[in-house]
Scaffold this active site. Structure first.
Site, PDB file in Angstrom:
ATOM      1  N   HIS A 278       0.836  -1.196   0.000  1.00 43.19           N
ATOM      2  CA  HIS A 278       0.000   0.000   0.000  1.00 43.19           C
ATOM      3  C   HIS A 278       0.872   1.247   0.000  1.00 43.19           C
ATOM      4  O   HIS A 278       1.882   1.307   0.693  1.00 43.19           O
ATOM      5  CB  HIS A 278      -0.870   0.039   1.252  1.00 43.19           C
TER       6      HIS A 278
ATOM      7  N   CYS B  71       0.505   1.823  -5.849  1.00 46.59           N
ATOM      8  CA  CYS B  71      -0.426   2.559  -6.700  1.00 46.59           C
ATOM      9  C   CYS B  71       0.102   3.949  -7.024  1.00 46.59           C
ATOM     10  O   CYS B  71       0.943   4.505  -6.330  1.00 46.59           O
ATOM     11  CB  CYS B  71      -1.814   2.630  -6.080  1.00 46.59           C
TER      12      CYS B  71
ATOM     13  N   ARG C 238       0.274   2.404 -11.906  1.00 47.56           N
ATOM     14  CA  ARG C 238       1.078   1.729 -10.886  1.00 47.56           C
ATOM     15  C   ARG C 238       2.489   2.282 -10.957  1.00 47.56           C
ATOM     16  O   ARG C 238       2.961   2.671 -12.027  1.00 47.56           O
ATOM     17  CB  ARG C 238       1.133   0.217 -11.124  1.00 47.56           C
TER      18      ARG C 238
END
Lengths: 232, 53
Positions: free
Chosen positions: A131, A200, A209
């Site tokens: 993340h 991301c 990405r």
């Protein structure tokens, strides 16, 4: 029904919805981080317990070698931690557990290893997703990675030091070539021991990405102490 | 809505206030424990892989 009641009910609804939204923002920005930090600490504790047990077994008498070998060869179990990652560029105290698989639930507890990619330190591409925002923001400083930066991992027996070879590369979500054994667009030509990190891009979006590639630079047994990249 | 709840809570004003507080906390708990974890993956921050898993 009197107008007064309608207006009052309507304003109460508006206040309720507003409160809900504020609470949700608090949850996403703050509470997922609290939870993820706790979960990641627990995963690292689990790993260290397991490693301590195994090294006790290895140092003990008789069947000492068996668990040591098993530790390196055992297949990764989906959702279970198997390594700890250190990236000095993200901060000297930055360390996160690496878990097998990239399921949503797994990524809440640490970084996720793409199940179909190579094992840690092996020939091929060891690819890991994390993340960038929420759930502890593990890859928040991803764009700061520069060529030469160290990405250090340990599986309890060995330290693996990978070196980043180029600045983060921006691509589309469907571009699975970036985690190929010889990653496409990475500039690598020959098969080798590579590492790929994905997160991301943009920070709060999901249209792209961000990818970083590294190449295995050095390994050393844990008994030899921390690798140079982690020493201050 | 809130007036209706207030009128239907038992006891005097203090008891009502206490009950309201407990109710509000219960709602926040249910939201954080069940509703938000369900809703959060619908946001884009979870898409960090390149193979769309």
């Amino acid at each position: 029904m009197p107008v007064r009641v309608i207006v009052r009910t309507f304003s109460e609804l508006c206040i309720t919805v507003g409160t809900l939204i504020v609470l949700f923002v608090v949850y996403v920005l703050f509470w997922t981080g609290v939870r993820a930090d706790r979960a990641m600490d627990r995963q690292i504790d689990r790993l260290q317990d397991r490693w301590a047990e195994q090294s006790l077994g290895a140092d003990g008498k008789g069947d000492g070698d068996a668990p040591l070998l098993a530790r390196n060869d055992a297949p990764y179990k989906d959702g279970d931690p198997f390594a700890v990652m250190y990236v000095p560029r993200f901060g000297f105290t930055w360390n996160k557990p690496v878990l097998q698989g990239t399921a949503t639930g797994t990524l809440k507890k640490g970084l996720g290893h793409y199940a179909r990619t190579a094992r840690l330190g092996q020939k091929g591409n060891f690819a890991v997703a994390g993340h960038r925002r929420t759930h502890g923001d593990p890859f928040k400083d991803f764009p700061e990675l520069r060529p030469g930066d160290a990405v250090v991992l340990t599986d309890g027996t060995t330290w693996f030091t990978y070196r980043i070879d180029r600045e983060p590369y921006r691509t589309l979500p469907g571009d699975t070539g970036v985690i190929d054994p010889v990653p496409r667009k990475s500039g690598y030509r020959e098969p080798g021991r590579y590492l790929t990190l994905t997160t991301c891009e943009p920070e709060w979006g999901h249209s792209h990405r961000l990818i970083a590639w590294a190449r295995l630079d050095a390994t050393q047994p844990v008994e030899a102490g921390k690798p140079g990249a982690l020493r201050r | 809505m809130y007036g209706w709840i207030w009128r239907h809570l038992p006891g005097n004003a203090w008891v009502k206030a206490l009950l309201s507080l407990v109710l509000a906390l219960a709602v926040v708990y249910v939201l954080f424990q069940y509703v938000f974890p369900w809703a959060e993956p619908l946001l884009p921050f979870n898409d960090v892989t390149v193979d769309g898993q």
